[in-house]
Motif scaffolding. Structure first.
Motif, PDB file in Angstrom:
ATOM      1  N   LYS A 128      65.216  22.569  48.997  1.00 55.16           N
ATOM      2  CA  LYS A 128      64.173  21.817  48.451  1.00 55.16           C
ATOM      3  C   LYS A 128      63.781  21.770  47.025  1.00 55.16           C
ATOM      4  O   LYS A 128      64.015  22.708  46.427  1.00 55.16           O
ATOM      5  CB  LYS A 128      62.816  22.235  49.137  1.00 55.16           C
ATOM      6  N   LEU A 137      54.054  25.281  49.897  1.00 53.44           N
ATOM      7  CA  LEU A 137      55.436  25.970  50.330  1.00 53.44           C
ATOM      8  C   LEU A 137      55.311  27.292  50.083  1.00 53.44           C
ATOM      9  O   LEU A 137      56.284  27.828  50.845  1.00 53.44           O
ATOM     10  CB  LEU A 137      56.285  25.206  49.017  1.00 53.44           C
ATOM     11  N   LYS A 154      54.160  28.845  53.179  1.00 60.97           N
ATOM     12  CA  LYS A 154      55.118  28.753  54.270  1.00 60.97           C
ATOM     13  C   LYS A 154      56.430  29.490  53.846  1.00 60.97           C
ATOM     14  O   LYS A 154      57.679  29.701  54.821  1.00 60.97           O
ATOM     15  CB  LYS A 154      55.710  27.010  54.338  1.00 60.97           C
ATOM     16  N   GLU A 207      58.770  28.919  51.883  1.00 58.16           N
ATOM     17  CA  GLU A 207      60.047  28.232  51.465  1.00 58.16           C
ATOM     18  C   GLU A 207      60.407  28.105  50.287  1.00 58.16           C
ATOM     19  O   GLU A 207      59.677  28.211  49.318  1.00 58.16           O
ATOM     20  CB  GLU A 207      59.505  26.469  51.742  1.00 58.16           C
ATOM     21  N   PHE A 211      61.966  26.910  46.937  1.00 58.50           N
ATOM     22  CA  PHE A 211      62.138  25.560  46.181  1.00 58.50           C
ATOM     23  C   PHE A 211      62.433  25.654  44.602  1.00 58.50           C
ATOM     24  O   PHE A 211      61.885  26.399  44.125  1.00 58.50           O
ATOM     25  CB  PHE A 211      61.222  24.527  46.492  1.00 58.50           C
ATOM     26  N   GLU A 236      64.889  17.009  50.008  1.00 62.34           N
ATOM     27  CA  GLU A 236      65.804  17.852  50.414  1.00 62.34           C
ATOM     28  C   GLU A 236      67.260  17.631  49.766  1.00 62.34           C
ATOM     29  O   GLU A 236      67.668  16.481  50.189  1.00 62.34           O
ATOM     30  CB  GLU A 236      65.982  17.865  51.848  1.00 62.34           C
ATOM     31  N   LEU A 286      55.954  19.586  56.113  1.00 59.80           N
ATOM     32  CA  LEU A 286      56.032  20.966  56.285  1.00 59.80           C
ATOM     33  C   LEU A 286      55.275  21.627  57.487  1.00 59.80           C
ATOM     34  O   LEU A 286      56.013  22.314  57.979  1.00 59.80           O
ATOM     35  CB  LEU A 286      55.425  21.552  55.071  1.00 59.80           C
ATOM     36  N   SER A 295      58.562  23.319  59.224  1.00 62.97           N
ATOM     37  CA  SER A 295      58.794  24.588  58.744  1.00 62.97           C
ATOM     38  C   SER A 295      58.401  25.482  59.664  1.00 62.97           C
ATOM     39  O   SER A 295      57.411  25.498  60.472  1.00 62.97           O
ATOM     40  CB  SER A 295      57.844  24.851  57.286  1.00 62.97           C
TER      41      SER A 295
END
Lengths: 224, 224
Positions: B2, B20, B23, B25, B27, B55, B74, B78
């Motif tokens: 991401k 983010l 989560k 994630e 990035f 993405e 998300l 996610s």
């Protein structure tokens, strides 16, 4: 059974009514204008305002306030047609444009629509012409943007109807009650609005009448 | 992978970074301030602005712009911790307050934060003191409202952390960079903010530094 607290010309309440109509959900309504809220509404939660949707059969009563909470709740729980596309990219685009409509039209609602409505509520008050002009100018910019989007797809976010279309139609229909939308300057948007207006979910909005202020003659006309 | 286009002190970008982070994630980021957008951003879609999440491995590239589209995307895709409660009533309340924070803080961001930031961007410009005062006054009202909510639950919408908390913390953290939040007037909110600040997702925000404008001394202090 669902109950909606709303005010008929409030664009946010109109979006919720369109979403409920598209979902095929039955609901009763009670009026709650911003200048005289229904006493139930502030009791729902700290700072709660209309539109507010309440499940009156459930115990404790389930409620959702505001377009984001109500429309996402309907999308998650109602069996009716989807109002957000399945494809993640199209879904994100529908939510981007739904949010854009609400943020970008706020200035128009706060100036142009509020002046029109308050002239009617407070009978002895003349509208503020500077605010009317500012609202009309802002509205022209929003119409141009939406018209440009429709040159790409049949609907605002993708090839299907989504909450972005319902949000835009809800706002424009309120401004159109007073004849403030210059449809002839935005032909793609005018075609799209004729299609939106002919949907069964739109009929209750076209039947709205303020006491003492009739809508412009083309308000209910599907071929305007 | 991401990629987030954002500007470090923009509250909307901060909310996305917090989401983010919560989560889990990974990035990368590219800067896209409102006064000089990254050239990729307007190419994503008509009217696209930061924050924009892309993405970069997918073909065609999936993107989402704006906090509503990004955070809901998300939440739907996610595997990380949920940022909206499961219970429908609490979920609606979290979305109501998330929307409230974004709408109610817009005036503060447009006046107080914009004046602070623009003073730094345009070095020869003095901030408009009337706008600073208007923003500070609006911020006090928002702080009081949020403080009242926290007297009911440990978090804003319910007993769990939700996007309402992340949205509020994102906005307040940007105002706090310049020392504009009067924490001592709102003790419940101050306690809540100390807890928010100590979350791992918050660390990148506390590490943000504008060239030439250091944050107030308590900005990174967890016990302020």
């Amino acid at each position: 059974m669902k109950r909606l607290y709303h005010w008929p010309l409030d664009p946010a309440g109109r979006l919720v009514r369109l979403a409920l109509g598209e979902k095929g959900e039955g609901f009763e309504t009670l009026e709650s204008p911003s200048w005289a809220p229904h006493p139930d509404v502030p009791r729902l939660a700290h700072g709660a305002v209309a539109p507010a949707l309440v499940e009156i059969d459930s115990e404790p009563r389930m409620f959702a306030c505001g377009t984001r909470a109500i429309c996402e709740h309907l999308e998650e729980t109602s069996q009716g047609r989807a109002l957000l596309p399945q494809d993640p990219a199209a879904r994100a685009e529908a939510r981007r444009l739904w949010a854009w409509v609400e943020a970008a039209c706020e200035e128009v609602t706060d100036t142009l629509l509020t002046e029109r409505v308050m002239q009617w509520v407070k009978r002895d008050r003349q509208p503020d012409s500077a605010r009317l002009r500012r609202g009309a100018h802002a509205l022209r910019g929003r119409l141009t943007f939406l018209n440009g989007l429709l040159e790409l797809n049949g609907y605002l976010a993708c090839r299907e109807l989504s909450l972005a279309d319902l949000a835009a139609a809800a706002h424009l229909s309120a401004y159109d009650y007073f004849g403030d939308v210059e449809w002839n300057a935005v032909p793609e948007l005018k075609d799209w609005y004729a299609r939106m207006k002919s949907r069964p979910s739109f009929r209750p909005l076209l039947a709205d009448r303020l006491q003492a202020v009739r809508p412009v003659s083309h308000y209910t006309n599907l071929d305007f």
